[in-house]
Design a protein around this motif. Structure first.
Motif, PDB file in Angstrom:
ATOM      1  N   VAL A   1      56.849  58.242 -20.585  1.00  0.00           N
ATOM      2  CA  VAL A   1      57.657  57.018 -20.525  1.00  0.00           C
ATOM      3  C   VAL A   1      57.744  56.374 -21.908  1.00  0.00           C
ATOM      4  N   PRO A   2      58.811  55.649 -22.190  1.00  0.00           N
ATOM      5  CA  PRO A   2      58.922  54.985 -23.485  1.00  0.00           C
ATOM      6  C   PRO A   2      57.884  53.882 -23.688  1.00  0.00           C
ATOM      7  N   VAL A   3      57.521  53.208 -22.593  1.00  0.00           N
ATOM      8  CA  VAL A   3      56.689  52.013 -22.752  1.00  0.00           C
ATOM      9  C   VAL A   3      55.889  51.762 -21.486  1.00  0.00           C
TER      10      VAL A   3
ATOM     11  N   ILE B   1      47.460  55.273 -18.016  1.00  0.00           N
ATOM     12  CA  ILE B   1      48.048  55.283 -19.358  1.00  0.00           C
ATOM     13  C   ILE B   1      47.989  56.691 -19.944  1.00  0.00           C
ATOM     14  N   VAL B   2      46.864  57.353 -19.769  1.00  0.00           N
ATOM     15  CA  VAL B   2      46.736  58.720 -20.264  1.00  0.00           C
ATOM     16  C   VAL B   2      47.757  59.628 -19.582  1.00  0.00           C
ATOM     17  N   ARG B   3      47.917  59.482 -18.268  1.00  0.00           N
ATOM     18  CA  ARG B   3      48.892  60.309 -17.553  1.00  0.00           C
ATOM     19  C   ARG B   3      50.306  60.059 -18.038  1.00  0.00           C
ATOM     20  N   LEU B   4      50.635  58.800 -18.283  1.00  0.00           N
ATOM     21  CA  LEU B   4      52.005  58.436 -18.637  1.00  0.00           C
ATOM     22  C   LEU B   4      52.382  58.837 -20.061  1.00  0.00           C
ATOM     23  N   ARG B   5      51.401  58.912 -20.969  1.00  0.00           N
ATOM     24  CA  ARG B   5      51.648  59.252 -22.376  1.00  0.00           C
ATOM     25  C   ARG B   5      52.783  58.400 -22.961  1.00  0.00           C
ATOM     26  N   PRO B   6      52.683  57.085 -22.898  1.00  0.00           N
ATOM     27  CA  PRO B   6      53.762  56.230 -23.397  1.00  0.00           C
ATOM     28  C   PRO B   6      53.852  56.248 -24.920  1.00  0.00           C
ATOM     29  N   ARG B   7      55.036  56.024 -25.434  1.00  0.00           N
ATOM     30  CA  ARG B   7      55.187  55.861 -26.876  1.00  0.00           C
ATOM     31  C   ARG B   7      54.657  54.506 -27.323  1.00  0.00           C
ATOM     32  N   GLN B   8      54.681  53.551 -26.411  1.00  0.00           N
ATOM     33  CA  GLN B   8      54.254  52.204 -26.781  1.00  0.00           C
ATOM     34  C   GLN B   8      53.619  51.520 -25.586  1.00  0.00           C
ATOM     35  N   VAL B   9      52.590  50.722 -25.841  1.00  0.00           N
ATOM     36  CA  VAL B   9      52.019  49.835 -24.830  1.00  0.00           C
ATOM     37  C   VAL B   9      52.215  48.408 -25.312  1.00  0.00           C
ATOM     38  N   VAL B  10      52.848  47.593 -24.497  1.00  0.00           N
ATOM     39  CA  VAL B  10      53.079  46.187 -24.816  1.00  0.00           C
ATOM     40  C   VAL B  10      52.082  45.357 -24.022  1.00  0.00           C
ATOM     41  N   ILE B  11      51.179  44.693 -24.711  1.00  0.00           N
ATOM     42  CA  ILE B  11      50.221  43.797 -24.070  1.00  0.00           C
ATOM     43  C   ILE B  11      50.860  42.425 -23.966  1.00  0.00           C
TER      44      ILE B  11
ATOM     45  N   GLY C   1      53.035  52.804 -30.530  1.00  0.00           N
ATOM     46  CA  GLY C   1      51.721  52.207 -30.670  1.00  0.00           C
ATOM     47  C   GLY C   1      51.489  51.082 -29.700  1.00  0.00           C
ATOM     48  N   VAL C   2      50.698  50.094 -30.111  1.00  0.00           N
ATOM     49  CA  VAL C   2      50.314  48.978 -29.259  1.00  0.00           C
ATOM     50  C   VAL C   2      50.863  47.691 -29.855  1.00  0.00           C
ATOM     51  N   LEU C   3      51.485  46.910 -29.027  1.00  0.00           N
ATOM     52  CA  LEU C   3      52.129  45.669 -29.443  1.00  0.00           C
ATOM     53  C   LEU C   3      51.685  44.552 -28.516  1.00  0.00           C
TER      54      LEU C   3
END
Length: 681
Positions: free
Chosen positions: A295-297, A339-349, A485-487
């Motif tokens: 997923v993208p995010v 999160i590991v399963r999804l392999r996102p390009r970005q995580v938005v906190i 990354g993480v935002l």
């Protein structure tokens, strides 16, 4: 308040004929009508219980519009149904119908709508009944006698009508009430559900009779009201006459309902439940049900505080990812795994460090490659004072079975590090509720939320939210939506955070929804509706008399030309709606008498759908993740009670024609009866 004896009947019949009575039927408010085909006529199943016992099927306005559409015009000197009105008397509540307060000059449409609602009998059926008996819906020159025996109640085929029960109002009321009597006392009537029944072809007994297995209470009621079955000759000429042994009452009921409103027997599958041992596992289960790896995010929001996550659902759906939940100080193992399963390009906190700590952020950074943490509005502010938090005990995985027949999605075994407690979906903890003092008046007393002292629900802003609603931070960096990354998106308060989310996820948006940030239900239901229009959800302090400058600026920067205002003026003031309109945007308000009706109003905009989601109207956590999933699937998010389903929600399900209903959360959050569409009453 009447009891619901028909539900007891439904339970008995369910044991005999499987799950027939535990599912919701699809019909649309505009009537997914089609020409009836006699080959589809089933004498043992004329109409589903869910469609028949639906007192919220049509409002008075909808009934009037339907009559106006069907009526060809009235001949001179006659009063037709479209303009008929009379004085109505007060009918006290009893075991079969709620009280009806009399009115001095009530229209036919109002009588039909109010009687249907009071007795929980579909207004669609009442219209069909009036047409079947006296052609009143379409008749251009109805006599007084037609109104006197409008529904044929107390008018047996072999004797005159009872004059004490004559007149349009009494005819509609006592006919509707009678069907609840049939359901409450089936042993007193000739035709019963769940068994073989002898049904005559014609009042002339020489025509004989046949045996029918009647499958449900509504069909049994129709045969008790009109105790004849159409023969093959009547079915061969579906819109005309048959032979000397033909009768037409139940044929015409089925045919007219089909022609006007669509198949009266349609049903949808029983609900599918997505649930985990706690809210974090439930969110992961919801994510797994919709989103594939890559997923993208992923949006990550607090599972203990609702405000920051309210705007995340629409944003996540727009960008193609889920919303997951976390505790403040540790990332639950179930969330790590997802999160590991999804392999996102970005995580938005979503939210500042008071909502999601730096420790959680570091844990997420270790899972996502290409790390970059953006400077956010909140991080540019002076350090906020610490917020005292209640120590939280570890959650024990649930061993309570979901014995309601709704199978939860299999979940990985919780790891010891997933120690965040849950007060909504965990069977060992009480359901989280919202302060009732901020809720507009409700017409659903059975599902009214009790007051709560749970600090996680924050009826007032936390110390880190004391900045003004339109606070601006000069040095705040605008994050790049394409960055991996993480935002972290954390504003000075919940309102600023919602604006940050909107401007991060959307370069431009023609549409947006605006909802109060002081309570969770309206904004959660708005998430999928916003996703459907590909726009954000913005939170405001809806008690303010005018629109704040910061929200106005966001609407203008995004180029919003249409705004859905969610909730009545107790949620978002008229002055604020006027201010939104002053930006040049068209404003449409979605509002009901309570949160359930407001969610139903939002769902109505979807029309026919493949899937509908059900979340608790009393706890926010499961719906945070559900809003993104529903938005991604083009599905509405409806709200329900723990122990029963509000009538507005049940009617909305019937209108939306879902092929699948997804219940979010375990039985402690949405109980067995509610998940099986048992109406409150």
């Amino acid at each position: 308040m009447r009891s619901r004896p028909r539900l007891i009947v439904a339970a008995v019949v369910t044991a005999l004929v499987g799950t027939l009575l535990t599912v919701m039927p699809p019909t649309g408010p505009d009537g997914a009508a089609s020409a009836a085909n006699a080959a589809n006529f089933d004498p043992g199943f004329l109409v589903s219980d869910q469609q028949f016992y639906d007192g919220g099927a049509m409002t008075a306005t909808e009934v009037q519009a339907f009559i106006d559409e069907k009526h060809p015009g009235c001949s001179a000197g006659y009063i037709c149904l479209d303009t008929y009105a009379q004085r109505t008397s007060t009918m006290p509540a009893d075991a079969y119908c709620d009280q009806l307060t009399g009115r001095s000059n009530e229209t036919a449409a109002s009588i039909i709508a109010r009687v249907g609602a009071a007795c929980d009998i579909s207004q669609r059926y009442l219209l069909v009944l009036l047409q079947k008996e006296q052609s009143l819906v379409t008749h251009p020159s109805p006599s007084a006698a037609r109104y006197e025996k409008a529904t044929g109640f107390a008018c047996p085929d072999t004797a005159p009508c009872d004059p004490a029960l004559g007149g349009f109002y009494y005819q509609v009321y006592f006919a509707a009430r009678q069907f609840n009597r049939y359901a409450a006392h089936p042993e007193q009537w000739a035709h019963r559900a769940g068994v073989q029944n002898w049904v005559w072809w014609h009042p002339n007994t020489a025509c004989g009779r046949s045996s029918i297995f009647i499958r449900n209470a509504a069909t049994a009621g129709l045969y008790n009201y009109t105790p004849y079955r159409p023969n093959q000759a009547a079915l061969n000429n579906l819109y005309g006459t048959g032979d000397a042994c033909s009768t037409y009452g139940n044929r015409n009921t089925w045919r007219m309902w089909t022609d006007w409103f669509g198949d009266p027997t349609l049903t949808v599958p029983s609900a599918k439940r997505l649930a985990g041992a706690n809210r974090y596992e439930t969110a992961a289960a919801v994510s797994r049900s919709v989103f594939a790896p890559g997923v993208p995010v992923v949006y990550l929001a607090s599972g203990a505080k609702f405000p920051d996550g309210l705007s995340a659902g629409a944003a996540a759906a727009h960008q193609g990812g889920p919303v997951l939940l976390t505790s403040r100080d540790s990332l639950p193992q179930s969330v790590r795994d997802e999160i590991v399963r999804l392999r996102p390009r970005q995580v938005v906190i979503v939210g500042d460090v008071q909502s999601v700590s730096a420790r959680v952020e570091a844990a997420v950074q270790s899972l996502v490659p290409g790390i970059r943490t953006a400077v956010t509005e909140q991080e540019a502010l002076p350090t906020a004072p610490s917020v005292a938090t209640t120590p939280q005990p570890a959650t024990t995985p649930s061993t309570t079975p979901t014995d309601d027949g709704l199978q939860p999605t299999p979940l990985p075994t919780p790891m010891p590090t997933d120690a965040a407690p849950d007060s909504v979906t965990s069977p060992t903890e009480p359901a989280t509720t919202e302060p009732a003092t901020t809720e507009p008046a409700t017409t659903e007393p059975a599902t009214t939320e009790p007051a709560t002292t749970d600090p996680a629900l924050e009826p007032t802003p936390s110390p880190s939210e004391q900045a003004p609603e339109d606070a601006q931070v000069a040095s705040a960096a605008q994050p790049d939506a394409s960055t991996t990354g993480v935002l972290r998106l954390g504003g000075a308060n919940r309102y600023a955070t919602s604006r940050l989310i909107a401007e991060h996820a959307f370069d431009r948006a023609a549409s947006a929804f605006v909802a109060t940030g002081l309570r969770f239900p309206d904004a959660l239901s708005a998430g999928p509706a916003a996703a459907r229009r590909d726009g954000p959800v913005l939170l405001v302090d809806g008690t303010k008399p005018s629109l704040d400058a910061a929200t106005r600026a966001t609407l203008q920067r995004l180029g919003v030309r249409w705004v859905g205002v969610v909730g009545n003026t107790a949620s978002v003031t008229a002055g604020m709606a006027t201010g939104i309109g002053a930006t040049g945007a068209q404003v449409v308000r979605y509002a009901g008498s309570n949160r359930y009706e407001t969610a139903a109003a939002l769902a109505a905009a979807f029309g026919d759908v493949d899937t509908a989601y059900l979340a608790s109207g009393q706890g926010f956590a499961d719906a945070l993740a559900g809003a993104a999933a529903a938005g991604a699937r083009g599905a509405p998010l409806l709200l329900t009670g723990r122990d029963c389903m509000p009538s507005q929600t049940r009617s909305a399900l019937i209108r939306s024609m879902p092929e699948q209903v997804v219940v979010l959360g375990g039985p402690p959050t949405i109980g067995t009866a509610s998940a099986r569409y048992v109406s409150c009453g």
